[in-house]
Write a protein that holds these residues in place. Sequence first.
Motif, PDB file in Angstrom:
ATOM      1  N   MET A 162      11.423  16.398 -21.791  1.00  0.00           N
ATOM      2  CA  MET A 162      10.092  16.032 -21.305  1.00  0.00           C
ATOM      3  C   MET A 162       9.688  14.650 -21.820  1.00  0.00           C
ATOM      4  O   MET A 162       9.177  13.810 -21.075  1.00  0.00           O
ATOM      5  CB  MET A 162       9.080  17.099 -21.748  1.00  0.00           C
ATOM      6  N   LEU A 163       9.944  14.405 -23.116  1.00  0.00           N
ATOM      7  CA  LEU A 163       9.591  13.106 -23.715  1.00  0.00           C
ATOM      8  C   LEU A 163      10.369  11.969 -23.038  1.00  0.00           C
ATOM      9  O   LEU A 163       9.824  10.906 -22.746  1.00  0.00           O
ATOM     10  CB  LEU A 163       9.895  13.113 -25.226  1.00  0.00           C
ATOM     11  N   ALA A 164      11.658  12.222 -22.788  1.00  0.00           N
ATOM     12  CA  ALA A 164      12.492  11.191 -22.150  1.00  0.00           C
ATOM     13  C   ALA A 164      11.948  10.849 -20.767  1.00  0.00           C
ATOM     14  O   ALA A 164      11.897   9.680 -20.364  1.00  0.00           O
ATOM     15  CB  ALA A 164      13.928  11.689 -22.054  1.00  0.00           C
ATOM     16  N   LYS A 165      11.501  11.896 -20.032  1.00  0.00           N
ATOM     17  CA  LYS A 165      10.950  11.698 -18.691  1.00  0.00           C
ATOM     18  C   LYS A 165       9.664  10.865 -18.740  1.00  0.00           C
ATOM     19  O   LYS A 165       9.467   9.927 -17.952  1.00  0.00           O
ATOM     20  CB  LYS A 165      10.680  13.075 -18.070  1.00  0.00           C
TER      21      LYS A 165
ATOM     22  N   ILE B  42       8.673   8.850 -21.230  1.00  0.00           N
ATOM     23  CA  ILE B  42       8.952   7.485 -21.720  1.00  0.00           C
ATOM     24  C   ILE B  42       9.561   6.641 -20.588  1.00  0.00           C
ATOM     25  O   ILE B  42       9.242   5.453 -20.449  1.00  0.00           O
ATOM     26  CB  ILE B  42       9.882   7.541 -22.963  1.00  0.00           C
ATOM     27  N   LYS B  43      10.405   7.275 -19.792  1.00  0.00           N
ATOM     28  CA  LYS B  43      11.012   6.556 -18.656  1.00  0.00           C
ATOM     29  C   LYS B  43       9.928   6.078 -17.679  1.00  0.00           C
ATOM     30  O   LYS B  43       9.955   4.941 -17.188  1.00  0.00           O
ATOM     31  CB  LYS B  43      12.000   7.503 -17.952  1.00  0.00           C
ATOM     32  N   PHE B  44       8.934   6.986 -17.415  1.00  0.00           N
ATOM     33  CA  PHE B  44       7.815   6.616 -16.514  1.00  0.00           C
ATOM     34  C   PHE B  44       7.027   5.438 -17.092  1.00  0.00           C
ATOM     35  O   PHE B  44       6.721   4.465 -16.405  1.00  0.00           O
ATOM     36  CB  PHE B  44       6.894   7.824 -16.320  1.00  0.00           C
ATOM     37  N   ILE B  45       6.714   5.519 -18.419  1.00  0.00           N
ATOM     38  CA  ILE B  45       5.928   4.465 -19.079  1.00  0.00           C
ATOM     39  C   ILE B  45       6.667   3.131 -19.015  1.00  0.00           C
ATOM     40  O   ILE B  45       6.083   2.088 -18.684  1.00  0.00           O
ATOM     41  CB  ILE B  45       5.608   4.869 -20.541  1.00  0.00           C
ATOM     42  N   GLU B  46       7.976   3.158 -19.331  1.00  0.00           N
ATOM     43  CA  GLU B  46       8.779   1.925 -19.314  1.00  0.00           C
ATOM     44  C   GLU B  46       8.835   1.315 -17.903  1.00  0.00           C
ATOM     45  O   GLU B  46       8.785   0.107 -17.724  1.00  0.00           O
ATOM     46  CB  GLU B  46      10.204   2.222 -19.812  1.00  0.00           C
ATOM     47  N   ARG B  47       8.913   2.205 -16.924  1.00  0.00           N
ATOM     48  CA  ARG B  47       9.078   1.737 -15.539  1.00  0.00           C
ATOM     49  C   ARG B  47       7.797   1.097 -14.994  1.00  0.00           C
ATOM     50  O   ARG B  47       7.848   0.107 -14.260  1.00  0.00           O
ATOM     51  CB  ARG B  47       9.482   2.941 -14.679  1.00  0.00           C
ATOM     52  N   PHE B  48       6.611   1.683 -15.341  1.00  0.00           N
ATOM     53  CA  PHE B  48       5.366   1.234 -14.699  1.00  0.00           C
ATOM     54  C   PHE B  48       4.401   0.486 -15.617  1.00  0.00           C
ATOM     55  O   PHE B  48       3.304   0.140 -15.199  1.00  0.00           O
ATOM     56  CB  PHE B  48       4.640   2.450 -14.094  1.00  0.00           C
ATOM     57  N   LYS B  49       4.799   0.211 -16.896  1.00  0.00           N
ATOM     58  CA  LYS B  49       3.845  -0.396 -17.830  1.00  0.00           C
ATOM     59  C   LYS B  49       3.421  -1.802 -17.414  1.00  0.00           C
ATOM     60  O   LYS B  49       2.341  -2.266 -17.770  1.00  0.00           O
ATOM     61  CB  LYS B  49       4.413  -0.417 -19.261  1.00  0.00           C
ATOM     62  N   ALA B  50       4.264  -2.485 -16.644  1.00  0.00           N
ATOM     63  CA  ALA B  50       3.921  -3.862 -16.236  1.00  0.00           C
ATOM     64  C   ALA B  50       3.106  -3.900 -14.939  1.00  0.00           C
ATOM     65  O   ALA B  50       2.642  -4.956 -14.511  1.00  0.00           O
ATOM     66  CB  ALA B  50       5.195  -4.680 -16.072  1.00  0.00           C
ATOM     67  N   ARG B  51       2.889  -2.740 -14.282  1.00  0.00           N
ATOM     68  CA  ARG B  51       2.175  -2.729 -13.001  1.00  0.00           C
ATOM     69  C   ARG B  51       0.697  -2.392 -13.213  1.00  0.00           C
ATOM     70  O   ARG B  51       0.377  -1.324 -13.754  1.00  0.00           O
ATOM     71  CB  ARG B  51       2.789  -1.696 -12.059  1.00  0.00           C
TER      72      ARG B  51
ATOM     73  N   LYS C 269      -1.207  10.961 -24.257  1.00  0.00           N
ATOM     74  CA  LYS C 269      -0.677  12.332 -24.261  1.00  0.00           C
ATOM     75  C   LYS C 269       0.499  12.452 -25.235  1.00  0.00           C
ATOM     76  O   LYS C 269       0.585  13.401 -26.014  1.00  0.00           O
ATOM     77  CB  LYS C 269      -0.231  12.691 -22.837  1.00  0.00           C
ATOM     78  N   LEU C 270       1.407  11.460 -25.211  1.00  0.00           N
ATOM     79  CA  LEU C 270       2.574  11.478 -26.117  1.00  0.00           C
ATOM     80  C   LEU C 270       2.156  11.400 -27.574  1.00  0.00           C
ATOM     81  O   LEU C 270       2.755  12.031 -28.442  1.00  0.00           O
ATOM     82  CB  LEU C 270       3.532  10.321 -25.798  1.00  0.00           C
TER      83      LEU C 270
END
Length: 540
Positions: A267-270, A272-281, A294-295
Amino acid sequence: MIRLEKIGKQNGRQIVFIEASAALQKGEKVGLVGPNGAGKTTLFRMITGEEEPDEGQVATDRGITIGYFSQDVGEMAGCSVVSAVMDGAGPVSVVATELKQIEAGLADPDRMDEMDALVERYGEVQARFEELDGYALEGRAYEVLAGLSFSQEMMDGDVGKLSGGWKMRVALARILLMNPDVMLLDEPSNHLDLESLIWLEAFLKNYEGALLMTSHDREFMNRIVSKVIEIDGGTLTTYSGDYVFYEQQRALNETHQQAQFERQQAMLAKEIKFIERFKARASHAAQVQSRVKKLDKIERVEPPKRRQSVAFEFQPAPRSGDDVVIIKNVHKRYGSRTIYEGLDFSIRRRERWCVMGINGAGKSTLLKLVTGSTPPDDGSIAVGGSVKLGYFAQHAMDLLDGELTVFQDLERSFPQAGQGSLRALAGCFGFSGDDVEKRCRVLSGGEKARLVMAKMLFDPPNFLVLDEPTNHLDMGTKEMLITALANYEGTMLFVSHDRHFLAALSNRVLELTADGIHQYGGGYTEYVARTGQEAPGLRS
């Protein structure tokens, strides 16, 4: 009766306990378990008041008596064994000693002129002895000592002349005779033969007080305790059940915790992957912030603390001939005592003989005869062709060079072996990390036994002769050794007081009794089923 309330304890840099809590209730029989160095002895010493916790408190009910048996026996000399045991029961032992001295005086012709005074004093002392219920206590002291395999001669002999192992039994007998409200027993099963062990097991089952004990004997522990307190990583965890239940429950808890940990990691990996992918948008800024918060709030699941258990696998041993040992008409005496008179016995390839008999029956003598350490007085002992013998005996531990480190000792024994394989060998037998740099002179009895065993099994013989191989070994090392020996394809002749070891590894039993020598096909489990006894000395 005894409560450990959020105790904290640090020894030097080592944190032993952190907010640890547990309780011992009236009449409970509790096993205390945990890896070596986890703090079992420290816990005992805090309960007896020999050490104080740094934080929290150890609360004991007012007026309860506590008897503590530890491996540190102390000095014993200057009185009979039975008097030393009665010492544990308080002032009655002093009266008993004086009574014996007066009795000796009354029988001494050189003290005839003192007879009137001696008779008068004898009456006074005897009255005091009866008032303290001394005769009943003395009878119980003899009974306990007999249970722990002392002969009548030993009971009345000088306690100072006993070996360290027998002095341990005296110290244990004192606690048993004391019959306190609470017994703390630190490895009471060490130094006991099988008959004494089974007697002690029955004694403790019938004991009405509260019991907290450690033991490296799995069968002994399992038959007595109905609750287990585990020390691990500074915490105390209580399991309601015997030792087997504890093992099963611990394994189940580990499986659940591992599954929980893995689910959370996924769950954490999922996330973190979302955060890394969209943090610049900018369009996803609110969602990213929400997930970061939440984390931060999630309580992390720790992976289970896994006990280090390293498997040891034998290199294939060279094949021996079918006749491993043939003993014909062997006689052996020590002074006036006859051990063997016309012994005939043979060992065939892949047989695993366990040798059973009471103290003095000749178990270790047989092993010494077979290995050539002791010659027979008469008869012949022939070791078969291609037999490569490995002999583990307690004296082998005294032959280690005290100035060498564990690793240097292994290197000297196996100069052709690579460092990697020697480190792996050391790790299998409990020497990990800096432990390999310990000098042999500072090793405990258990560590020495492990080192000697490691050296013997690295270049495996095809005939193993083992005299009490599990003495000093903790449960983890025993299990590793049993697993390794179960897969060993050579021949074995061994003596052990550990019933789990006997049952797991024997396929033949040689029983030495006063009525003669008996051979049984099938292992220890079949022997118990056929004879109805767990040891020959218990037969009625």
